[in-house]
Design a protein around this motif. Structure first.
Motif, PDB file in Angstrom:
ATOM      1  N   ALA A 237       0.826  -1.211   0.000  1.00  0.00           N
ATOM      2  CA  ALA A 237       0.000   0.000   0.000  1.00  0.00           C
ATOM      3  C   ALA A 237       0.858   1.259   0.000  1.00  0.00           C
ATOM      4  O   ALA A 237       0.548   2.242  -0.687  1.00  0.00           O
ATOM      5  N   ALA A 238       1.949   1.236   0.766  1.00  0.00           N
ATOM      6  CA  ALA A 238       2.830   2.415   0.811  1.00  0.00           C
ATOM      7  C   ALA A 238       3.506   2.649  -0.539  1.00  0.00           C
ATOM      8  O   ALA A 238       3.578   3.791  -1.026  1.00  0.00           O
ATOM      9  N   GLU A 239       3.999   1.576  -1.157  1.00  0.00           N
ATOM     10  CA  GLU A 239       4.619   1.714  -2.477  1.00  0.00           C
ATOM     11  C   GLU A 239       3.615   2.204  -3.504  1.00  0.00           C
ATOM     12  O   GLU A 239       3.936   3.046  -4.353  1.00  0.00           O
ATOM     13  N   ALA A 240       2.394   1.670  -3.466  1.00  0.00           N
ATOM     14  CA  ALA A 240       1.376   2.060  -4.436  1.00  0.00           C
ATOM     15  C   ALA A 240       1.055   3.541  -4.318  1.00  0.00           C
ATOM     16  O   ALA A 240       0.917   4.246  -5.338  1.00  0.00           O
ATOM     17  N   GLN A 280      -6.786   4.105  -6.001  1.00  0.00           N
ATOM     18  CA  GLN A 280      -5.890   3.596  -4.963  1.00  0.00           C
ATOM     19  C   GLN A 280      -6.302   4.112  -3.593  1.00  0.00           C
ATOM     20  O   GLN A 280      -6.249   3.402  -2.586  1.00  0.00           O
ATOM     21  N   ALA A 281      -6.773   5.360  -3.537  1.00  0.00           N
ATOM     22  CA  ALA A 281      -7.221   5.920  -2.260  1.00  0.00           C
ATOM     23  C   ALA A 281      -8.482   5.215  -1.758  1.00  0.00           C
ATOM     24  O   ALA A 281      -8.718   5.136  -0.550  1.00  0.00           O
ATOM     25  N   ARG A 282      -9.278   4.677  -2.678  1.00  0.00           N
ATOM     26  CA  ARG A 282     -10.502   3.958  -2.286  1.00  0.00           C
ATOM     27  C   ARG A 282     -10.228   2.507  -1.908  1.00  0.00           C
ATOM     28  O   ARG A 282     -11.152   1.775  -1.575  1.00  0.00           O
ATOM     29  N   GLY A 283      -8.989   2.060  -2.014  1.00  0.00           N
ATOM     30  CA  GLY A 283      -8.657   0.707  -1.583  1.00  0.00           C
ATOM     31  C   GLY A 283      -8.162  -0.220  -2.667  1.00  0.00           C
ATOM     32  O   GLY A 283      -7.849  -1.380  -2.391  1.00  0.00           O
ATOM     33  N   ALA A 284      -8.082   0.256  -3.908  1.00  0.00           N
ATOM     34  CA  ALA A 284      -7.577  -0.596  -4.987  1.00  0.00           C
ATOM     35  C   ALA A 284      -6.074  -0.796  -4.831  1.00  0.00           C
ATOM     36  O   ALA A 284      -5.367   0.035  -4.256  1.00  0.00           O
ATOM     37  N   GLY A 285      -5.575  -1.941  -5.331  1.00  0.00           N
ATOM     38  CA  GLY A 285      -4.151  -2.221  -5.284  1.00  0.00           C
ATOM     39  C   GLY A 285      -3.456  -1.846  -6.578  1.00  0.00           C
ATOM     40  O   GLY A 285      -4.099  -1.564  -7.594  1.00  0.00           O
TER      41      GLY A 285
END
Length: 354
Positions: A237-240, A280-285
């Motif tokens: 998550a941090a890298e994304a 990505q902010a909504r939870g996508a990887g």
């Protein structure tokens, strides 16, 4: 550390489109969940076409039929399990979850501790796969041994399936590989077979629907031993977050530095990167992915014909592939879905290759 899961895809026959969409969304949520902790190196989904021996059906019928059942019922079940002749092809699906060592210090080197830690996380993954229409169960040790042995030695398939769980009495991880093999520039010779592996050169262009790889995955009698492996390499998550923010900044900077009216492609790039940030902010990887296609045949098989078939199937799926020149043996092993992730074994620094 790798856990191999047997998956039974439900297919799309008589299934409404909203249900298919829900399954696709569930699979995306499964991948996103695996990337959050940064512990999963890769998820490898494999769809394997193998020659049908009908031994598994016979074993299952023997288990189900009761001695006190009516004679007619037992006769029908026996006929269902009988060999009807001809060459059949069956589909085997599996998903391999490859984990980094979890914990610190001595715990990272303790296999029992790693098994306990992974076991705690595995139930969540199984539940997410079930919501994606993919009920899964972990393979036992002998099943993984059987998988590797039969892919390297085609002649052993019937004997291995007949042995079943007793395989562990005669085979070990050191003995299931090929007795002899030869890694050629453009193909791989192992025991009495020859294999060719292709890798994805470019992703499908345009809109990608759930049926995009259907032609490539469909079993064919002229290519009875075909394996398609999709390798997902997950960003944490941090890298994304850092990657999508960096891509957005680069796109905005590129649009603003253009002289005059910004080009349409620059505006589209800004819109795409902004959409990635929001998702990505909504939870996508955020995931890198690749595809390996392996076809195996006997030594006297028609290699030119196989190559033409693979090219045609890939083109129908709008997938650009190229032959794995110079690393056929390693590509064959990576497509098995047993935890070998090729970029993790690269001799080139990630800073240089990235």
């Amino acid at each position: 550390y790798t856990v191999v899961l047997r998956v039974i895809p439900r297919g799309k026959e008589l299934v409404d489109q909203p249900q298919i969409d829900a399954w696709v969304e569930g699979y995306g949520q499964f991948l996103a969940a695996q990337s959050r902790g940064g512990e999963v190196v890769a998820v490898t989904a494999v769809l394997d076409n193998v020659v049908e021996t009908r031994l598994k059906q016979g074993r299952e019928v023997t288990r189900l039929v009761r001695p006190q059942a009516p004679e007619f019922a037992r006769a029908v079940m026996a006929e269902a399990a009988a060999d009807t002749g001809g060459v059949g092809v069956r589909i085997e699906a599996r998903i391999a979850l490859t984990y980094r060592a979890i914990g610190k210090g001595r715990v990272r080197r303790d296999e029992a501790e790693q098994a306990r830690e992974i076991g705690q996380r595995l139930q969540g993954a199984l539940s997410q796969l079930a919501r994606a229409g993919l009920p899964a169960t972990p393979l036992q040790a002998w099943e993984v041994l059987a998988l590797v042995r039969t892919r390297y030695d085609l002649a052993s398939q019937r004997d291995v399936e007949a042995a079943g769980a007793q395989l562990v009495e005669t085979q070990s991880w050191d003995s299931v590989g090929p007795i002899s093999h030869l890694d050629r520039w453009d193909h791989y010779v192992h025991d009495g077979a020859r294999s060719v592996t292709w890798e994805m050169d470019a992703a499908p262009r345009g809109a990608v629907m759930e049926t995009v790889l259907e032609e490539l995955l469909r079993p064919r009698a002229d290519v009875p031993r075909k394996r398609v492996a999709i390798v997902y390499r997950l960003h944490s998550a941090a890298e994304a977050t850092n990657l999508v923010d960096s891509d957005f900044r680069d796109a905005v900077a590129a649009e603003q530095t253009e002289r005059g009216i910004a080009s349409a492609s620059a505006r589209i790039r800004v819109g795409n990167t902004q959409a990635s940030r929001e998702e990505q902010a909504r939870g996508a990887g955020l995931t890198r992915f690749g595809v390996l296609v392996t076809v195996t045949d006997h030594l006297d098989g028609d290699l030119p014909g196989i190559e033409a078939s693979v090219k045609a199937m890939s083109a129908a799926s709008r997938l650009s592939v190229r032959r794995c020149y110079g690393f056929q043996a390693s590509a064959f092993a990576a497509s098995l879905g047993i935890g070998l992730v090729l970029p993790e074994h690269s001799s080139i620094s990630k800073k240089v290759s990235g």
